[in-house]
Design a protein around this motif. Structure first.
Motif, PDB file in Angstrom:
ATOM      1  N   LEU A  34       0.835  -1.205   0.000  1.00 15.12           N
ATOM      2  CA  LEU A  34       0.000   0.000   0.000  1.00 15.12           C
ATOM      3  C   LEU A  34       0.865   1.249   0.000  1.00 15.12           C
ATOM      4  N   ASN A  35       1.916   1.250   0.807  1.00 19.68           N
ATOM      5  CA  ASN A  35       2.808   2.413   0.862  1.00 19.68           C
ATOM      6  C   ASN A  35       3.499   2.640  -0.486  1.00 19.68           C
ATOM      7  N   MET A  36       3.863   1.545  -1.168  1.00 17.99           N
ATOM      8  CA  MET A  36       4.480   1.675  -2.488  1.00 17.99           C
ATOM      9  C   MET A  36       3.525   2.364  -3.455  1.00 17.99           C
ATOM     10  N   VAL A  37       2.285   1.904  -3.476  1.00 15.04           N
ATOM     11  CA  VAL A  37       1.308   2.482  -4.406  1.00 15.04           C
ATOM     12  C   VAL A  37       1.024   3.935  -4.068  1.00 15.04           C
ATOM     13  N   GLU A  38       0.828   4.231  -2.786  1.00 14.83           N
ATOM     14  CA  GLU A  38       0.480   5.600  -2.388  1.00 14.83           C
ATOM     15  C   GLU A  38       1.670   6.553  -2.467  1.00 14.83           C
ATOM     16  N   GLY A  39       2.879   6.029  -2.266  1.00 12.99           N
ATOM     17  CA  GLY A  39       4.049   6.905  -2.242  1.00 12.99           C
ATOM     18  C   GLY A  39       4.841   6.967  -3.528  1.00 12.99           C
ATOM     19  N   GLN A  40       4.777   5.883  -4.350  1.00 10.43           N
ATOM     20  CA  GLN A  40       5.591   5.823  -5.563  1.00 10.43           C
ATOM     21  C   GLN A  40       4.769   5.820  -6.850  1.00 10.43           C
ATOM     22  N   ILE A  41       3.604   5.190  -6.820  1.00 12.73           N
ATOM     23  CA  ILE A  41       2.837   4.979  -8.044  1.00 12.73           C
ATOM     24  C   ILE A  41       1.856   6.128  -8.311  1.00 12.73           C
ATOM     25  N   ARG A  42       0.943   6.360  -7.404  1.00 10.83           N
ATOM     26  CA  ARG A  42      -0.052   7.415  -7.625  1.00 10.83           C
ATOM     27  C   ARG A  42       0.575   8.801  -7.832  1.00 10.83           C
ATOM     28  N   PRO A  43       1.606   9.213  -7.067  1.00  9.41           N
ATOM     29  CA  PRO A  43       2.151  10.565  -7.244  1.00  9.41           C
ATOM     30  C   PRO A  43       2.963  10.734  -8.532  1.00  9.41           C
ATOM     31  N   ASN A  44       3.227   9.646  -9.253  1.00  5.68           N
ATOM     32  CA  ASN A  44       4.097   9.708 -10.426  1.00  5.68           C
ATOM     33  C   ASN A  44       3.341   9.454 -11.731  1.00  5.68           C
ATOM     34  N   LYS A  45       2.167  10.059 -11.836  1.00  8.36           N
ATOM     35  CA  LYS A  45       1.404  10.102 -13.091  1.00  8.36           C
ATOM     36  C   LYS A  45       0.884   8.747 -13.550  1.00  8.36           C
ATOM     37  N   VAL A  46       0.771   7.792 -12.636  1.00  7.90           N
ATOM     38  CA  VAL A  46       0.136   6.519 -12.980  1.00  7.90           C
ATOM     39  C   VAL A  46      -1.341   6.666 -12.630  1.00  7.90           C
ATOM     40  N   THR A  47      -2.167   6.829 -13.654  1.00  5.06           N
ATOM     41  CA  THR A  47      -3.586   7.144 -13.451  1.00  5.06           C
ATOM     42  C   THR A  47      -4.520   6.015 -13.868  1.00  5.06           C
ATOM     43  N   ASP A  48      -3.993   4.967 -14.484  1.00  2.64           N
ATOM     44  CA  ASP A  48      -4.834   3.844 -14.913  1.00  2.64           C
ATOM     45  C   ASP A  48      -5.245   3.050 -13.674  1.00  2.64           C
ATOM     46  N   PRO A  49      -6.539   3.036 -13.334  1.00  2.00           N
ATOM     47  CA  PRO A  49      -6.956   2.355 -12.108  1.00  2.00           C
ATOM     48  C   PRO A  49      -6.708   0.848 -12.146  1.00  2.00           C
ATOM     49  N   ARG A  50      -6.632   0.250 -13.343  1.00  2.46           N
ATOM     50  CA  ARG A  50      -6.362  -1.183 -13.443  1.00  2.46           C
ATOM     51  C   ARG A  50      -4.941  -1.499 -12.993  1.00  2.46           C
ATOM     52  N   ILE A  51      -3.993  -0.627 -13.347  1.00  2.00           N
ATOM     53  CA  ILE A  51      -2.604  -0.825 -12.935  1.00  2.00           C
ATOM     54  C   ILE A  51      -2.469  -0.638 -11.433  1.00  2.00           C
ATOM     55  N   VAL A  52      -3.103   0.397 -10.914  1.00  2.00           N
ATOM     56  CA  VAL A  52      -3.057   0.653  -9.472  1.00  2.00           C
ATOM     57  C   VAL A  52      -3.626  -0.539  -8.709  1.00  2.00           C
ATOM     58  N   ALA A  53      -4.788  -1.039  -9.160  1.00  2.00           N
ATOM     59  CA  ALA A  53      -5.420  -2.170  -8.471  1.00  2.00           C
ATOM     60  C   ALA A  53      -4.546  -3.421  -8.539  1.00  2.00           C
ATOM     61  N   ALA A  54      -3.930  -3.673  -9.701  1.00  2.00           N
ATOM     62  CA  ALA A  54      -3.088  -4.853  -9.858  1.00  2.00           C
ATOM     63  C   ALA A  54      -1.858  -4.772  -8.959  1.00  2.00           C
ATOM     64  N   MET A  55      -1.263  -3.594  -8.854  1.00  3.65           N
ATOM     65  CA  MET A  55      -0.059  -3.452  -8.029  1.00  3.65           C
ATOM     66  C   MET A  55      -0.394  -3.483  -6.541  1.00  3.65           C
ATOM     67  N   LEU A  56      -1.611  -3.111  -6.185  1.00  2.36           N
ATOM     68  CA  LEU A  56      -2.045  -3.251  -4.795  1.00  2.36           C
ATOM     69  C   LEU A  56      -2.229  -4.717  -4.418  1.00  2.36           C
ATOM     70  N   ASP A  57      -2.553  -5.545  -5.392  1.00  5.92           N
ATOM     71  CA  ASP A  57      -2.883  -6.941  -5.119  1.00  5.92           C
ATOM     72  C   ASP A  57      -1.718  -7.906  -5.349  1.00  5.92           C
ATOM     73  N   LEU A  58      -0.843  -7.591  -6.298  1.00  2.00           N
ATOM     74  CA  LEU A  58       0.200  -8.534  -6.702  1.00  2.00           C
ATOM     75  C   LEU A  58       1.329  -8.560  -5.662  1.00  2.00           C
ATOM     76  N   PRO A  59       1.645  -9.718  -5.082  1.00  5.53           N
ATOM     77  CA  PRO A  59       2.665  -9.801  -4.024  1.00  5.53           C
ATOM     78  C   PRO A  59       4.089  -9.709  -4.586  1.00  5.53           C
ATOM     79  N   ARG A  60       4.575  -8.519  -4.699  1.00  4.60           N
ATOM     80  CA  ARG A  60       5.878  -8.263  -5.319  1.00  4.60           C
ATOM     81  C   ARG A  60       7.003  -9.050  -4.635  1.00  4.60           C
ATOM     82  N   GLU A  61       6.877  -9.261  -3.329  1.00  6.80           N
ATOM     83  CA  GLU A  61       7.927  -9.967  -2.584  1.00  6.80           C
ATOM     84  C   GLU A  61       8.089 -11.403  -3.064  1.00  6.80           C
TER      85      GLU A  61
END
Length: 219
Positions: free
Chosen positions: A8-35
């Motif tokens: 969540l912190n990655m999406v709110e701090g790195q993704i949304r503030p950097n011109k990523v506006t496609d809600p599908r990408i935001v939702a996928a990155m919130l759900d996909l376990p990057r670790e």
């Protein structure tokens, strides 16, 4: 470590503030376990805003850079996607959340097998792994609507853009090859058999060894 909070912190701090506006990408990155795309001893670094080496010549791309490349590619639910030098598999899995089918290309042998195991473990059922020379692309199932080269390139071999459909998009980071000079994320669009180039943003993405320019003799 609370990976859900880190995600969540990655999406709110790195993704949304950097011109990523496609809600599908935001939702996928919130759900996909990057670790899950890193070995256990490196999972604590999964949500840093930097590239994380995963194997010789491969890195888990900085989240913002990958998200903006995928957004520029304009994936649709019907898109057929080729991910070149798929590495850890995160980029292919992300595309798999957005498109109908994804082919993830890696070097044959252990790199492709490791990638296949990782994608199976995270349930990326719309992604299929193939092994072959990554600089050749994967002509056997071309043409593609989108090609993502998951790393920086000094040169793009001619066979790869030629595997796009008319109007297809290729996204990657072009590196200058000069020390200390940032690369530029680009989108190439195939129109009437040629490609037009659009620079997107600066990025310090590591260069893929297979896409380095041949060095000439210096006298």
């Amino acid at each position: 470590m609370d990976f859900a909070r880190a995600r969540l912190n990655m999406v709110e701090g790195q993704i949304r503030p950097n011109k990523v506006t496609d809600p599908r990408i935001v939702a996928a990155m919130l759900d996909l376990p990057r670790e899950r795309f890193l070995p256990p001893d490196r999972q604590a670094f999964a949500y840093l805003d930097e590239d994380i080496p995963v194997a010789p010549g491969r890195a888990l791309l900085e989240p913002m850079v990958l998200a903006r490349l995928v957004q520029a590619a304009e994936l649709r639910e019907s898109s057929r996607v080729l991910v070149v030098a798929a590495g850890a598999g995160y980029g292919a899995a992300l595309c798999g959340r957005l498109a109908s089918s994804v082919i993830a290309l890696e070097a044959p042998g252990e790199p492709a097998e490791r990638l296949r195991a990782t994608l199976a473990a995270v349930g990326a059922t719309s992604v299929r792994v193939v092994g072959g020379p990554v600089a050749d692309g994967w002509a056997a199932e071309a043409p593609y609507d989108v090609i993502l080269i998951e790393g920086a390139v000094e040169t793009i071999p001619e066979p790869i853009p030629g595997q796009l459909v008319e109007g297809g998009r290729l996204v990657t980071v072009e590196a200058s090859g000069r020390p200390g000079v940032l690369g530029v994320a680009v989108r190439l669009v195939r129109v009437a058999g040629t490609t037009t180039r659009l620079p997107l943003f600066d990025a310090g993405t590591p260069v893929l060894p297979e896409f380095r320019r041949r060095r000439g003799f210096v006298f």
